[in-house]
Design a protein around this motif. Structure first.
Motif, PDB file in Angstrom:
ATOM      1  N   GLU A 297       0.852  -1.061  -0.101  1.00  0.00           N
ATOM      2  CA  GLU A 297      -0.081  -0.013  -0.047  1.00  0.00           C
ATOM      3  C   GLU A 297       0.785   1.080  -0.007  1.00  0.00           C
ATOM      4  O   GLU A 297       2.334   1.250   0.020  1.00  0.00           O
ATOM      5  CB  GLU A 297      -1.084   0.051   1.072  1.00  0.00           C
ATOM      6  CG  GLU A 297      -0.228   0.187   2.550  1.00  0.00           C
ATOM      7  CD  GLU A 297      -1.292   0.015   3.710  1.00  0.00           C
ATOM      8  OE1 GLU A 297      -2.462  -0.427   3.409  1.00  0.00           O
ATOM      9  OE2 GLU A 297      -0.687   0.439   4.949  1.00  0.00           O
ATOM     10  N   MET A 298       0.363   2.358  -0.143  1.00  0.00           N
ATOM     11  CA  MET A 298       1.014   3.736  -0.362  1.00  0.00           C
ATOM     12  C   MET A 298       1.350   4.140   1.095  1.00  0.00           C
ATOM     13  O   MET A 298       0.516   4.052   2.104  1.00  0.00           O
ATOM     14  CB  MET A 298       0.150   4.698  -0.937  1.00  0.00           C
ATOM     15  CG  MET A 298      -0.054   4.596  -2.429  1.00  0.00           C
ATOM     16  SD  MET A 298       1.440   4.380  -3.532  1.00  0.00           S
ATOM     17  CE  MET A 298       1.153   2.682  -3.707  1.00  0.00           C
ATOM     18  N   PRO A 299       2.747   4.500   1.581  1.00  0.00           N
ATOM     19  CA  PRO A 299       3.052   4.924   2.706  1.00  0.00           C
ATOM     20  C   PRO A 299       2.105   6.431   3.026  1.00  0.00           C
ATOM     21  O   PRO A 299       2.066   7.145   1.876  1.00  0.00           O
ATOM     22  CB  PRO A 299       4.536   5.278   2.748  1.00  0.00           C
ATOM     23  CG  PRO A 299       5.181   4.900   1.348  1.00  0.00           C
ATOM     24  CD  PRO A 299       3.769   4.709   0.424  1.00  0.00           C
ATOM     25  N   GLU A 300       2.024   6.527   4.220  1.00  0.00           N
ATOM     26  CA  GLU A 300       1.285   7.938   4.741  1.00  0.00           C
ATOM     27  C   GLU A 300       1.996   9.135   3.827  1.00  0.00           C
ATOM     28  O   GLU A 300       1.048   9.821   3.371  1.00  0.00           O
ATOM     29  CB  GLU A 300       1.249   8.108   6.040  1.00  0.00           C
ATOM     30  CG  GLU A 300       0.232   8.079   6.750  1.00  0.00           C
ATOM     31  CD  GLU A 300      -1.197   8.555   5.930  1.00  0.00           C
ATOM     32  OE1 GLU A 300      -1.930   7.228   5.414  1.00  0.00           O
ATOM     33  OE2 GLU A 300      -1.157   9.417   5.541  1.00  0.00           O
ATOM     34  N   GLN A 356       4.776   1.460  -7.011  1.00  0.00           N
ATOM     35  CA  GLN A 356       5.031   0.108  -6.500  1.00  0.00           C
ATOM     36  C   GLN A 356       6.203  -0.410  -6.824  1.00  0.00           C
ATOM     37  O   GLN A 356       6.812  -1.158  -5.921  1.00  0.00           O
ATOM     38  CB  GLN A 356       3.999  -0.629  -7.496  1.00  0.00           C
ATOM     39  CG  GLN A 356       3.855  -2.084  -6.502  1.00  0.00           C
ATOM     40  CD  GLN A 356       3.087  -1.967  -5.439  1.00  0.00           C
ATOM     41  OE1 GLN A 356       3.979  -2.635  -4.546  1.00  0.00           O
ATOM     42  NE2 GLN A 356       2.451  -1.097  -4.836  1.00  0.00           N
ATOM     43  N   TYR A 357       6.991  -0.220  -8.026  1.00  0.00           N
ATOM     44  CA  TYR A 357       8.270  -0.637  -8.257  1.00  0.00           C
ATOM     45  C   TYR A 357       9.371   0.115  -7.242  1.00  0.00           C
ATOM     46  O   TYR A 357      10.157  -0.789  -6.570  1.00  0.00           O
ATOM     47  CB  TYR A 357       8.806  -0.319  -9.641  1.00  0.00           C
ATOM     48  CG  TYR A 357       9.625  -1.189 -10.229  1.00  0.00           C
ATOM     49  CD1 TYR A 357       9.769  -0.968 -11.816  1.00  0.00           C
ATOM     50  CD2 TYR A 357      10.343  -1.969  -9.976  1.00  0.00           C
ATOM     51  CE1 TYR A 357      10.330  -1.691 -12.377  1.00  0.00           C
ATOM     52  CE2 TYR A 357      11.263  -2.854 -10.627  1.00  0.00           C
ATOM     53  CZ  TYR A 357      11.332  -2.658 -12.021  1.00  0.00           C
ATOM     54  OH  TYR A 357      12.147  -3.840 -12.769  1.00  0.00           O
ATOM     55  N   TYR A 358       9.260   1.170  -6.843  1.00  0.00           N
ATOM     56  CA  TYR A 358      10.083   1.909  -5.919  1.00  0.00           C
ATOM     57  C   TYR A 358       9.891   1.206  -4.451  1.00  0.00           C
ATOM     58  O   TYR A 358      10.870   1.042  -3.575  1.00  0.00           O
ATOM     59  CB  TYR A 358       9.777   3.290  -5.631  1.00  0.00           C
ATOM     60  CG  TYR A 358       9.735   4.290  -6.989  1.00  0.00           C
ATOM     61  CD1 TYR A 358       8.851   5.354  -7.028  1.00  0.00           C
ATOM     62  CD2 TYR A 358      10.814   4.251  -8.030  1.00  0.00           C
ATOM     63  CE1 TYR A 358       8.804   6.421  -8.184  1.00  0.00           C
ATOM     64  CE2 TYR A 358      10.860   4.895  -9.175  1.00  0.00           C
ATOM     65  CZ  TYR A 358       9.888   6.148  -9.165  1.00  0.00           C
ATOM     66  OH  TYR A 358      10.030   6.976 -10.182  1.00  0.00           O
ATOM     67  N   LEU A 359       8.739   1.064  -4.322  1.00  0.00           N
ATOM     68  CA  LEU A 359       8.475   0.466  -3.002  1.00  0.00           C
ATOM     69  C   LEU A 359       8.900  -1.063  -2.916  1.00  0.00           C
ATOM     70  O   LEU A 359       9.423  -1.608  -1.723  1.00  0.00           O
ATOM     71  CB  LEU A 359       6.801   0.331  -2.429  1.00  0.00           C
ATOM     72  CG  LEU A 359       6.178   1.432  -2.331  1.00  0.00           C
ATOM     73  CD1 LEU A 359       4.656   1.391  -2.189  1.00  0.00           C
ATOM     74  CD2 LEU A 359       6.644   2.281  -1.004  1.00  0.00           C
TER      75      LEU A 359
END
Ligand code: SLC
Ligand code: ZN
Length: 597
Positions: A297-300, A356-359
């Motif tokens: 999921e996306m960080p805050e 998503q790739y970065y994460l």
């Protein structure tokens, strides 16, 4: 002795990685601030920090090259040293690097600030490419309005950058030589572990027959609509009639060219508006698809610091959608001037694919926090969007009315996809064929525009709506030329995303070769943990392995090939061939009669 050298090298890599994380973070913050609010101060800050970071990298490079890393046995350590040995434009002496950065800044700022007057109200002169010019090309069916807007945009965004572009090419080539390459063309190609572009040409030859069929069909439908005097029977298609200021995708002409008009609507723009989608809801919807695959999921911080709508405070900014890695493992952002359209719903997934790739690779050493090759990074979000745009998934979301799943609706759906994915391929291919030719000195300033339009005519079968000369500089009217963003990555992406899609659909048990109930074009990997895990595994590699290894891990293939896109569109290809034969449409195009050289 060598053991000791490698141990020292490992120690050095850890130190350099930490140093690089900090300097890239500083650089990205300065770039974000400049692009998000183009002021003199922010431009100067960006230039200053870019030059400082370049000097730091030059210093590190000397230490890096003092190691005997070519002899290292540890392949991974050797790969890290090899990547750090590629200095890029930081290899330039500071004065030349300053000229390069300023030349690109000038082009990017010109593009971001470019405005034109409205065709219907010549006193209203604050139209930017996003959203105004984009919306005119999405909705207008007035050839005169489209022609005026096309000419004005190319005058405002392209012509002024001719001089800066020539300066940028000269500096870039100097940097390439300092990195051991003949020109920047070979440096760009080395990112794909290729010496030349022959493999790209092979892919194009596989796709060309499919492109010629959809081109011929669209030309006939446009001729029916606008008349023979505007759209000829056998010539290239005038570029202003294709629903996009660059004629790079033609989705906006679907509504009046579709094969079976009586069938349910396949464009979801109206449904998105009816369901009160906001930019935020678009991004949350995209995020939910990724988490349904057990991906991150996306960080805050993402929600706090992204810019998901064009600010209305009148600032100058780069609106072209982009995704950002701040290289600190926590800060990831998107900047996008979102409007509620089907096209932006796709772009939202595209940009979320970058994040998503970065994460997925955020725990890799900084030097490996990149796509396996640049095309991989552009493909991630699009692969997800292939599932999202399947009739099956759109119905799950209530964005497509429960129409019949009959053959005719299926052809309409494939046609809509083809106007995006097939049509884009020659454009994605030619943009850097143009820049390779410029970097290599084959195209010189006195024939920039002529060569650009020769490529547009020969590969894309489009022609300018009015005569062009070397007073124009139409390539810079495209963001990536003005912003020095390499473009072959999208051509690669539009090929490999179908290879990825096919592999993921098999893993999700959504696709079986030859089974008409489990086709590629109606596959939806939503909620498939199998597919999600396999995709995540490939993404976590970043650029730590050669891209054929990453590709093989997911697809079993070690090479790019067009079989994925050809298989996906096979039913449309068959239909188009039959339809063009039935109507006796001329396939291909004769030489343009428009004067542009
Ligand atoms: C959405 C982005 C940002 Se990476 C983009 O530039 N794309 C995505 C499709 C091709 C290319 C374009 O708009 O020209
Ligand atoms: Zn992208």
């Amino acid at each position: 002795e060598r053991q000791a050298e490698e141990a020292a090298g490992r120690q050095y890599m850890r130190k350099l990685d930490d140093l690089t994380s900090k300097s890239k973070n500083r650089l990205v913050i300065a770039s974000w601030n400049y692009e998000s609010n183009i002021t003199t101060y922010n431009q100067e800050q960006m230039l200053q920090i870019s030059l400082e970071v370049a000097e730091e990298e030059k210093e590190s490079w000397k230490e890096t090259m003092s190691y005997l890393w070519h002899e290292f046995e540890d392949a991974d350590l050797k790969r890290m040293f090899e990547k750090y040995s590629r200095l890029g434009t930081s290899a330039l002496p500071e004065d030349l690097n300053q000229r390069l950065i300023q030349a690109v800044n000038n082009m990017q700022t010109n593009y971001a600030k470019a405005t034109i007057c409205d065709y219907k109200d010549r006193t209203k002169c604050d139209l930017h490419v996003e959203p105004e010019v984009t919306d005119i090309f999405a909705n207008s069916e007035d050839p005169e309005e489209l022609k005026y807007t096309w000419i004005e945009w190319h005058k405002a965004a392209g012509a002024p950058s001719r001089g800066n572009f020539t300066e940028y090419v000269e500096m870039d080539n100097e940097a390439a030589k300092l990195n051991g390459y003949d020109t920047m063309a070979e440096y760009w190609l080395s990112e794909y572990e290729m010496k030349n572009e022959d493999e790209f040409a092979t892919l194009w030859n596989q796709i060309k027959p499919l492109y010629q069929q959809i081109h011929a069909y669209v030309r006939r439908k446009l001729r029916e609509k606008y008349g023979e005097s505007v759209v000829s029977a056998k010539g290239p298609i005038p570029a202003h009639l294709l629903g996009n200021i660059w004629a790079q995708t033609w989705g906006n002409v679907e509504k009046f060219t579709k094969p079976y008009p009586g069938k349910p609507e396949v464009d979801i723009t109206a449904a998105l508006i009816a369901q009160n989608y906001t930019p935020l809801k678009m991004f949350q919807t995209a995020e939910e698809f990724f988490t349904s695959l057990t991906l991150s999921e996306m960080p805050e911080l993402f929600w706090e610091r992204s810019i998901l709508e064009k600010p209305n405070d009148g600032r100058d900014m780069v609106c072209h959608a982009s995704a950002w890695d701040f290289y600190d493992g926590e800060d990831f952002r998107i900047r996008q001037c979102t409007t509620i359209t089907g096209a932006f719903f796709k772009t939202t997934h595209h940009e979320m694919g970058h994040i998503q790739y970065y994460l997925q690779y955020k725990d890799q050493p900084v030097v490996y926090r990149r796509g396996a090759n640049p095309g991989f990074h552009e493909a991630v979000g699009d692969v997800i969007a292939l599932s999202v745009s399947s009739p099956k998934h759109l119905r799950v979301m209530g964005l497509l009315e429960d129409g019949a799943d009959d053959q005719e609706s299926n052809i309409n759906q494939l046609y809509k996809m083809g106007l995006d994915k097939i049509v884009f391929l020659p454009f994605g291919y030619l943009l850097d064929l143009f820049r390779y030719s410029v970097f290599r000195g084959i195209t010189t300033p006195r024939d920039y525009n002529c060569h650009f339009w020769q490529l547009r005519e020969s590969l894309q079968g489009v022609e300018p709506p009015a005569p062009r000369s070397e007073d124009d500089f139409d390539p810079a009217a495209k963001y990536h030329i003005s912003a020095d963003v390499e473009y072959m990555r999208y051509y690669v992406s539009y090929i490999i995303q179908f290879q990825f899609h096919r592999a993921l659909c098999q893993l999700a048990d959504q696709y079986t070769p030859g089974d008409s109930n489990k086709t590629l074009s109606n596959c939806d990997i939503y909620r498939s943990e199998e597919a999600g895990k396999a995709l995540g595994k490939m993404l976590q590699l970043g650029s730590s392995k050669p891209w054929p290894e990453a590709m093989e891990m997911l697809t079993g293939q070690r090479n790019m090939d067009a079989s994925g896109v050809l298989e996906y569109f096979q039913p449309l290809y068959d239909w188009l061939k039959a339809e063009n034969e039935r109507t006796g449409e001329f396939i291909g195009w004769e030489t343009s009669t428009v004067q542009y050289c």
